[in-house]
Design a protein around this motif. Structure first.
Motif, short mmCIF file in Angstrom:
data_model
loop_
_atom_site.label_atom_id
_atom_site.label_comp_id
_atom_site.label_asym_id
_atom_site.label_seq_id
_atom_site.Cartn_x
_atom_site.Cartn_y
_atom_site.Cartn_z
N UNK A 183 0.50 -1.07 -0.33
CA UNK A 183 -0.34 0.26 -0.07
C UNK A 183 1.05 1.22 -0.33
N UNK A 184 1.96 1.07 0.45
CA UNK A 184 2.75 2.43 0.87
C UNK A 184 3.47 3.11 -0.60
N UNK A 185 4.09 1.45 -1.26
CA UNK A 185 4.98 2.11 -2.90
C UNK A 185 3.43 2.24 -3.73
N UNK A 186 1.88 1.45 -3.69
CA UNK A 186 0.96 2.30 -4.86
C UNK A 186 0.47 3.32 -4.35
N UNK A 187 0.88 4.17 -2.88
CA UNK A 187 0.19 5.78 -2.83
C UNK A 187 1.25 6.53 -3.56
N UNK A 188 2.62 6.50 -3.67
CA UNK A 188 3.56 6.66 -4.32
C UNK A 188 2.80 7.38 -5.35
N UNK A 189 2.31 6.81 -6.51
CA UNK A 189 2.49 7.60 -7.35
C UNK A 189 0.88 8.86 -7.72
N UNK A 190 1.00 9.01 -5.68
CA UNK A 190 -0.09 9.75 -6.15
C UNK A 190 0.17 11.25 -5.18
N UNK A 191 1.45 10.65 -4.62
CA UNK A 191 2.60 12.25 -4.32
C UNK A 191 2.58 13.62 -4.62
N UNK A 192 1.74 14.33 -3.95
CA UNK A 192 1.14 15.92 -3.98
C UNK A 192 1.70 16.39 -3.19
N UNK A 193 2.53 17.95 -3.21
CA UNK A 193 2.56 18.52 -2.12
C UNK A 193 1.14 19.22 -0.76
N UNK A 194 1.34 18.88 0.32
CA UNK A 194 0.64 19.22 0.95
C UNK A 194 -0.54 18.05 1.37
N UNK A 195 -0.25 16.76 0.91
CA UNK A 195 -1.43 15.65 0.84
C UNK A 195 -0.83 14.93 1.26
N UNK A 196 -1.60 14.58 2.45
CA UNK A 196 -1.70 13.40 3.59
C UNK A 196 -2.05 11.95 2.87
N UNK A 197 -1.78 11.08 2.73
CA UNK A 197 -1.82 9.81 2.40
C UNK A 197 -2.29 8.91 3.89
N UNK A 198 -2.67 8.64 4.49
CA UNK A 198 -3.32 7.02 5.62
C UNK A 198 -2.79 6.19 4.37
N UNK A 199 -2.00 5.54 5.03
CA UNK A 199 -2.35 3.97 5.28
C UNK A 199 -2.49 2.76 6.81
N UNK A 200 -3.20 2.30 6.23
CA UNK A 200 -3.66 1.07 6.87
C UNK A 200 -4.17 0.10 6.68
N UNK A 201 -4.26 -1.37 7.90
CA UNK A 201 -4.72 -2.60 6.77
C UNK A 201 -5.31 -2.74 6.76
#
Length: 106
Positions: free
Chosen positions: A88-106
């Protein structure tokens, strides 16, 4: 390639599982730096701050900071508890943007 800074509360062993260029806060020489200052330092060199500090987005003003936060939620910061989050962490990388918060959990 995405440049990731692992916060002090994230084990350094996690970085070898990330599909990104990853450095830890202590490796960068920023051990003990408080979150507000750390965010500004990190924004100058990294795309992402990977942390387990769940309240960071409410404690710090992210406005104008050229950095994405990925906040991990797991039973502990033990590597065995975090490894299941890696896809899920690796899958989040394409969605990275400044000022964005991405939560990753099980």
């Amino acid at each position: 390639m995405i440049r990731v800074l692992l916060d002090e509360n994230v084990p350094r062993k996690l970085k070898r599982h990330l599909e990104a260029e990853a450095v830890t806060v202590p490796e960068r020489g920023w051990g003990g730096v408080k979150n507000g200052r750390l965010l500004h330092l990190a924004a100058a060199e990294f795309d992402v701050l990977l942390t387990m500090d769940r309240g960071i987005e409410h404690q710090q003003n992210l406005s104008g900071i050229d950095l994405c936060l990925i906040v991990l939620s797991a039973a502990s910061n033990d590597i065995d508890d975090l490894l299941p989050l890696v896809p899920s962490i690796n899958a989040a990388f394409p969605r990275v943007a400044p000022e964005r918060v991405i939560s990753v959990s099980r």
